[in-house]
Design an enzyme around this catalytic site. Structure first.
Site, PDB file in Angstrom:
ATOM      1  CD  GLU A  46     -13.297  61.777 -26.512  1.00 35.27           C
ATOM      2  OE1 GLU A  46     -12.764  60.718 -26.894  1.00 35.27           O
ATOM      3  OE2 GLU A  46     -14.538  61.970 -26.551  1.00 35.27           O
ATOM      4  NE  ARG A 123     -17.107  48.892 -20.040  1.00 33.06           N
ATOM      5  CZ  ARG A 123     -16.708  48.664 -21.287  1.00 33.06           C
ATOM      6  NH1 ARG A 123     -16.005  49.569 -21.924  1.00 33.06           N
ATOM      7  NH2 ARG A 123     -17.033  47.564 -21.909  1.00 33.06           N
ATOM      8  NE  ARG A 204     -22.564  47.305 -19.813  1.00 32.26           N
ATOM      9  CZ  ARG A 204     -21.638  47.872 -20.576  1.00 32.26           C
ATOM     10  NH1 ARG A 204     -21.907  48.915 -21.311  1.00 32.26           N
ATOM     11  NH2 ARG A 204     -20.421  47.397 -20.590  1.00 32.26           N
ATOM     12  CG  ASP A 320     -15.742  48.911 -30.237  1.00 33.18           C
ATOM     13  OD1 ASP A 320     -14.998  47.915 -30.139  1.00 33.18           O
ATOM     14  OD2 ASP A 320     -16.722  49.112 -29.481  1.00 33.18           O
ATOM     15  CB  ALA A 333     -11.876  46.414 -24.079  1.00 32.50           C
TER      16      ALA A 333
HETATM   17  C1  LIG Z   1     -22.374  45.481 -22.805  1.00 36.77           C
HETATM   18  C2  LIG Z   1     -20.924  45.460 -23.225  1.00 36.77           C
HETATM   19  C3  LIG Z   1     -19.995  44.732 -22.466  1.00 36.77           C
HETATM   20  C4  LIG Z   1     -18.653  44.646 -22.883  1.00 36.77           C
HETATM   21  N1  LIG Z   1     -17.777  43.902 -22.142  1.00 36.77           N
HETATM   22  C5  LIG Z   1     -16.493  43.765 -22.562  1.00 36.77           C
HETATM   23  C6  LIG Z   1     -15.562  42.980 -21.815  1.00 36.77           C
HETATM   24  O1  LIG Z   1     -15.882  42.434 -20.746  1.00 36.77           O
HETATM   25  N2  LIG Z   1     -14.288  42.832 -22.299  1.00 36.77           N
HETATM   26  C7  LIG Z   1     -13.883  43.449 -23.452  1.00 36.77           C
HETATM   27  O2  LIG Z   1     -12.709  43.277 -23.843  1.00 36.77           O
HETATM   28  N3  LIG Z   1     -14.747  44.219 -24.178  1.00 36.77           N
HETATM   29  C8  LIG Z   1     -16.023  44.382 -23.756  1.00 36.77           C
HETATM   30  N4  LIG Z   1     -16.886  45.162 -24.480  1.00 36.77           N
HETATM   31  C9  LIG Z   1     -16.384  45.835 -25.708  1.00 36.77           C
HETATM   32  C10 LIG Z   1     -15.589  47.093 -25.337  1.00 36.77           C
HETATM   33  O3  LIG Z   1     -16.351  47.883 -24.462  1.00 36.77           O
HETATM   34  C11 LIG Z   1     -15.248  47.886 -26.614  1.00 36.77           C
HETATM   35  O4  LIG Z   1     -14.664  47.038 -27.571  1.00 36.77           O
HETATM   36  C12 LIG Z   1     -14.253  49.026 -26.295  1.00 36.77           C
HETATM   37  O5  LIG Z   1     -14.622  49.769 -25.163  1.00 36.77           O
HETATM   38  C13 LIG Z   1     -14.142  49.937 -27.515  1.00 36.77           C
HETATM   39  O6  LIG Z   1     -13.194  50.955 -27.251  1.00 36.77           O
HETATM   40  P1  LIG Z   1     -12.893  52.061 -28.358  1.00 36.77           P
HETATM   41  O7  LIG Z   1     -11.841  52.938 -27.757  1.00 36.77           O
HETATM   42  O8  LIG Z   1     -12.624  51.426 -29.674  1.00 36.77           O
HETATM   43  O9  LIG Z   1     -14.245  52.854 -28.542  1.00 36.77           O
HETATM   44  P2  LIG Z   1     -15.073  53.818 -27.481  1.00 36.77           P
HETATM   45  O10 LIG Z   1     -14.863  53.324 -26.107  1.00 36.77           O
HETATM   46  O11 LIG Z   1     -16.408  53.891 -28.057  1.00 36.77           O
HETATM   47  O12 LIG Z   1     -14.285  55.192 -27.619  1.00 36.77           O
HETATM   48  C14 LIG Z   1     -14.455  56.020 -28.742  1.00 36.77           C
HETATM   49  C15 LIG Z   1     -14.081  57.437 -28.319  1.00 36.77           C
HETATM   50  O13 LIG Z   1     -14.107  58.262 -29.486  1.00 36.77           O
HETATM   51  C16 LIG Z   1     -14.816  59.453 -29.206  1.00 36.77           C
HETATM   52  N5  LIG Z   1     -15.411  59.893 -30.477  1.00 36.77           N
HETATM   53  C17 LIG Z   1     -16.441  59.326 -31.161  1.00 36.77           C
HETATM   54  N6  LIG Z   1     -16.689  59.986 -32.307  1.00 36.77           N
HETATM   55  C18 LIG Z   1     -15.785  60.985 -32.362  1.00 36.77           C
HETATM   56  C19 LIG Z   1     -15.517  62.007 -33.322  1.00 36.77           C
HETATM   57  N7  LIG Z   1     -16.259  62.138 -34.439  1.00 36.77           N
HETATM   58  N8  LIG Z   1     -14.492  62.878 -33.089  1.00 36.77           N
HETATM   59  C20 LIG Z   1     -13.743  62.776 -31.945  1.00 36.77           C
HETATM   60  N9  LIG Z   1     -13.957  61.815 -31.007  1.00 36.77           N
HETATM   61  C21 LIG Z   1     -14.954  60.937 -31.218  1.00 36.77           C
HETATM   62  C22 LIG Z   1     -15.838  59.064 -28.160  1.00 36.77           C
HETATM   63  O14 LIG Z   1     -16.268  60.172 -27.389  1.00 36.77           O
HETATM   64  C23 LIG Z   1     -15.050  58.053 -27.338  1.00 36.77           C
HETATM   65  O15 LIG Z   1     -14.321  58.661 -26.293  1.00 36.77           O
HETATM   66  C24 LIG Z   1     -18.224  45.301 -24.069  1.00 36.77           C
HETATM   67  C25 LIG Z   1     -19.140  46.072 -24.815  1.00 36.77           C
HETATM   68  C26 LIG Z   1     -20.473  46.163 -24.383  1.00 36.77           C
HETATM   69  C27 LIG Z   1     -21.435  46.980 -25.212  1.00 36.77           C
END
Ligand SMILES: Cc1cc2nc3c(=O)[nH]c(=O)nc-3n(C[C@H](O)[C@H](O)[C@H](O)COP(=O)(O)OP(=O)(O)OC[C@H]3O[C@@H](n4cnc5c(N)ncnc54)[C@H](O)[C@@H]3O)c2cc1C
Length: 433
Positions: A46, A123, A204, A320, A333
């Site tokens: 991370e 969250r 938000r 994502d 999520a």
């Molecule tokens: C306004 C809003 C409301 C939402 N509401 C909902 C909801 O109600 N229900 C739902 O299911 N989804 C919801 N979502 C979508 C949800 O938040 C995302 O789909 C989810 O959190 C994505 O998780 P992730 O782990 O893929 O990415 P992230 O949470 O973005 O995690 C990525 C991680 O990778 C790390 N990282 C990034 N680049 C690097 C790198 N180069 N090297 C090492 N580490 C790195 C970051 O620091 C981070 O910790 C919402 C999104 C938004 C914007």
């Protein structure tokens, strides 16, 4: 169904490969937990100095809750510990009550139900619980991936921005919407390397429930609501066991995002109130409860240019990084956790032993996950427009809006994940023999 026992392969020898997971959000953490619990060696890298999530709510639909159980029972228990449902017993199956946000009428125009109703979590609280399920020695912080090469043994060598490097047999990029691993897989100049602005942004806030009840009454404060309007919508659901109300106010704009590379910027509450001028006293009452300084989130997604593949050799992407979506179905999520459940089961399968098998597992994962998750991205755009009376052929016809939501929420919620995993394992078996 951990350690997939019924796919016709010989008894499971111990794994002699190591998986690197890049990124510790919901996708990376749930995958690390799923692999660790199946005795698949893995390390999570991370870039931040600790696990972090923002102070906002996230809600989960029934498919997501099933995915938690499949990925690892502990994830489901963590969720149950922090989950908040609608406050009223009569609303336990209600996902959202939908209201016309432009007229002074507190009655819902219609309600959408799911088998589990609304399930909101804070969250940061959910992430805190998840981190307890992963031994500290499985995680390395301060590791921002820069590039990935291969050494003479065929190991993937990850180079980090702090000058260090590490190696693994395969890499899963869970590094979010601006994924570096995605760029490495598709090429930095490919259109899907970067997300695009959906021309929606969101304010938000998390506000104390007693204040919300004072402002908009018990029924609307304690139960999830979607206030619809022209080019805007405001959703609310309770979190923190009913002590806080999560508010997200979306607005559509023809303008480009002026926050540069950042996905958030700060704004004054007055700007939100100006954006929602003409909305009713419920909506304005909610916005007046928010902090004076608010964060505004640009809603980017991968809808204009879907990623052509979720893997290349022994590199893969999940969450994502693979299918960033706008949040209008509240499912992004949840789909991360679906990814983790499928990926964990495939990598733990006894068929998977060699580098070639790892590539086959990623191919089966891609086949299993890409179509469904890319459908979500498009459907989410469409449904966001439905909430804002902008969708072609639907407009402000509430019956049509209701039907669209019902149909699309059905596709999201009613996934048979167990069957999907069985199908993916059958596919994997065909690929490795
Ligand atoms: C306004 C809003 C409301 C939402 N509401 C909902 C909801 O109600 N229900 C739902 O299911 N989804 C919801 N979502 C979508 C949800 O938040 C995302 O789909 C989810 O959190 C994505 O998780 P992730 O782990 O893929 O990415 P992230 O949470 O973005 O995690 C990525 C991680 O990778 C790390 N990282 C990034 N680049 C690097 C790198 N180069 N090297 C090492 N580490 C790195 C970051 O620091 C981070 O910790 C919402 C999104 C938004 C914007």
């Amino acid at each position: 169904m951990a350690n997939g026992s019924s796919n016709g392969c010989a008894a499971a020898p111990p794994k002699n490969f190591e998986i690197a997971i890049i990124g510790g959000g919901i996708a990376g953490l749930s995958l690390a937990i799923g692999l660790h619990q199946r005795n698949v060696p893995c390390t999570l890298y991370e870039r931040a100095s600790n696990f972090h999530e923002i102070g906002a709510g996230v809600s989960f639909s029934p498919n997501a809750v099933q995915a938690m159980e499949v990925c690892h029972q502990g994830i489901h228990e963590a969720f149950e510990k922090v989950c908040t449902r609608n406050g009223w017993a009569s609303k336990r199956k209600v996902w959202f009550d939908f209201l016309d946000g432009t007229v002074e009428n507190e009655d819902a125009s219609f309600s959408i139900n799911t088998s589990l109703g609304q399930n909101g979590v804070h969250r940061a609280h959910f992430l805190d619980e998840l981190t307890k399920l992963l031994p500290a020695n499985k995680v390395q912080f301060g590791k921002q991936i820069e590039n990935i090469s291969e050494d003479s043994q065929g190991k993937k060598v990850m180079k980090f921005t702090d000058g260090t490097s590490a190696s693994a047999d395969a890499v899963v990029g869970c590094d979010g919407i601006r994924s570096t691993v995605r760029q490495i897989i598709v090429g930095a100049s490919h259109p899907s390397a970067r997300p695009t602005y959906s021309h929606k942004y969101a304010y938000r806030g998390l506000v104390p429930m007693d204040k919300a009840i004072e402002a908009i009454g018990e029924e609307r404060a304690q139960n999830a609501c979607m206030h619809m309007g022209p080019d805007g919508h405001v959703l609310t659901f309770p979190v923190n066991h009913g002590e806080k109300l999560n508010i997200v106010a979306f607005r559509t704009t023809p303008d480009e995002w002026d926050g540069g590379d950042r996905l958030t910027k700060s704004a004054h509450r007055q700007e939100a109130l100006r954006d929602f001028a003409g909305y009713n006293s419920l909506v304005l009452g909610l916005l007046k409860l928010t902090e004076e300084e608010l964060s505004v989130w640009a809603i980017f997604d991968l809808g204009d240019h879907p990623v052509p593949t979720f893997y290349k050799g022994r590199l893969s992407i999940a969450g994502d990084a693979a299918h960033a979506t706008s949040p209008h179905h509240g499912a992004g999520a949840g789909f991360c956790i679906e990814d983790s459940a499928v990926m964990s089961e495939l990598l733990a399968d006894q068929c998977v032993q060699s580098h070639k098998d790892l590539e086959a597992a990623f191919a089966a994962y891609d086949k299993s996950r890409r179509e469904r998750s890319q459908w979500l991205v498009q459907s989410s755009r469409r449904i966001g427009d439905c909430y804002e009376w902008r969708a072609a052929g639907v407009g402000k016809d509430f019956k049509k809006i209701e039907n669209e939501i019902e149909e699309r929420m059905g596709i999201i919620s009613n996934l048979d994940l167990i069957q999907a995993i069985q199908d993916a394992k059958e596919d994997l078996k065909r690929r490795v023999v």
